[in-house]
Design a protein around this motif. Structure first.
Motif, short mmCIF file in Angstrom:
data_model
loop_
_atom_site.label_atom_id
_atom_site.label_comp_id
_atom_site.label_asym_id
_atom_site.label_seq_id
_atom_site.Cartn_x
_atom_site.Cartn_y
_atom_site.Cartn_z
N ASN A 50 13.51 -41.01 -24.12
CA ASN A 50 13.00 -42.27 -24.65
C ASN A 50 11.85 -42.81 -23.79
O ASN A 50 10.88 -43.35 -24.33
CB ASN A 50 14.11 -43.31 -24.75
CG ASN A 50 15.11 -42.98 -25.83
OD1 ASN A 50 14.82 -42.24 -26.76
ND2 ASN A 50 16.32 -43.51 -25.70
N SER A 53 8.74 -40.89 -24.62
CA SER A 53 8.23 -41.35 -25.91
C SER A 53 7.50 -42.68 -25.77
O SER A 53 6.43 -42.89 -26.33
CB SER A 53 9.38 -41.48 -26.91
OG SER A 53 8.93 -42.04 -28.11
N LEU A 54 8.07 -43.59 -24.99
CA LEU A 54 7.44 -44.89 -24.75
C LEU A 54 6.11 -44.72 -24.02
O LEU A 54 5.13 -45.39 -24.35
CB LEU A 54 8.38 -45.79 -23.96
CG LEU A 54 7.87 -47.19 -23.63
CD1 LEU A 54 7.56 -47.97 -24.90
CD2 LEU A 54 8.89 -47.94 -22.79
N VAL A 56 4.09 -42.19 -24.16
CA VAL A 56 3.12 -41.66 -25.13
C VAL A 56 2.64 -42.77 -26.05
O VAL A 56 1.43 -42.91 -26.30
CB VAL A 56 3.75 -40.49 -25.94
CG1 VAL A 56 2.88 -40.12 -27.12
CG2 VAL A 56 3.99 -39.29 -25.04
N GLN A 57 3.55 -43.58 -26.56
CA GLN A 57 3.17 -44.68 -27.45
C GLN A 57 2.29 -45.69 -26.73
O GLN A 57 1.31 -46.19 -27.29
CB GLN A 57 4.41 -45.37 -28.01
CG GLN A 57 5.17 -44.54 -29.01
CD GLN A 57 6.46 -45.21 -29.46
OE1 GLN A 57 6.90 -46.20 -28.89
NE2 GLN A 57 7.07 -44.66 -30.49
N ARG A 58 2.63 -46.00 -25.49
CA ARG A 58 1.84 -46.94 -24.71
C ARG A 58 0.44 -46.40 -24.48
O ARG A 58 -0.56 -47.12 -24.58
CB ARG A 58 2.55 -47.22 -23.38
CG ARG A 58 2.09 -48.50 -22.72
CD ARG A 58 2.92 -48.81 -21.50
NE ARG A 58 3.95 -49.76 -21.88
CZ ARG A 58 5.10 -49.90 -21.26
NH1 ARG A 58 5.39 -49.13 -20.24
NH2 ARG A 58 5.96 -50.78 -21.65
N GLU A 60 -1.16 -44.27 -26.39
CA GLU A 60 -1.87 -44.33 -27.67
C GLU A 60 -2.36 -45.75 -27.95
O GLU A 60 -3.49 -45.94 -28.42
CB GLU A 60 -0.97 -43.84 -28.80
CG GLU A 60 -0.72 -42.35 -28.77
CD GLU A 60 0.32 -41.90 -29.79
OE1 GLU A 60 0.89 -42.77 -30.50
OE2 GLU A 60 0.56 -40.69 -29.88
N LEU A 61 -1.53 -46.75 -27.69
CA LEU A 61 -1.93 -48.15 -27.90
C LEU A 61 -3.11 -48.50 -27.00
O LEU A 61 -4.09 -49.09 -27.45
CB LEU A 61 -0.76 -49.09 -27.61
CG LEU A 61 -1.12 -50.58 -27.58
CD1 LEU A 61 -1.63 -51.05 -28.94
CD2 LEU A 61 0.07 -51.41 -27.13
N HIS A 64 -6.24 -47.01 -28.24
CA HIS A 64 -6.69 -47.77 -29.41
C HIS A 64 -7.37 -49.07 -28.98
O HIS A 64 -8.41 -49.45 -29.53
CB HIS A 64 -5.51 -48.07 -30.34
CG HIS A 64 -5.86 -48.89 -31.52
ND1 HIS A 64 -6.57 -48.40 -32.59
CD2 HIS A 64 -5.63 -50.19 -31.80
CE1 HIS A 64 -6.75 -49.35 -33.47
NE2 HIS A 64 -6.19 -50.46 -33.01
#
Length: 117
Positions: A50, A53-54, A56-58, A60-61, A64
């Motif tokens: 987890n 995954s967090l 990676v998402q962070r 990506e954000l 962006h």
């Protein structure tokens, strides 16, 4: 005796040695300490997955948010909100005054942007 062991070993499986399709719950055959250790290992593996995954998402954000400058004050406030939220988790932000200041700035962003969420 050696001949007896060789005779039994070379005889191969007997009629009593049957395969089964039933699964065996190995956890039930171990002691509580071993079961607890297994549960902890599984939970730790889940937490690590987890966290990855967090991350990676962070990432990506943040990519962006870096792509283009903010088009208006609301977008700029959203970027600042994200950074303040990250900073709030740091030990240096745990000071009572800093926590109040972060909360006040976030409230200002919400009030000034018209977001009442």
């Amino acid at each position: 005796m050696f001949r007896e062991v060789v005779r039994i070993w070379s005889a191969g499986p007997t009629v009593d040695d049957k395969m089964t399709d039933r699964t065996i719950d190995l956890d039930g055959h171990r002691g509580m300490a071993a079961q607890k250790a297994t549960v902890q290992r599984r939970m730790l593996a889940d937490v690590e997955a987890n966290e990855e995954s967090l991350r990676v998402q962070r990432r990506e954000l943040e990519d962006h948010l870096l792509v283009a400058p903010a088009a208006n004050w609301q977008e700029a406030a959203a970027k600042a909100r994200y950074l303040l939220t990250l900073f709030a988790g740091w030990p240096t932000a745990q000071d009572h005054r800093r926590r109040r200041l972060i909360a006040a700035v976030l409230d200002d962003f919400t009030r000034l942007s018209g977001d009442r969420a």
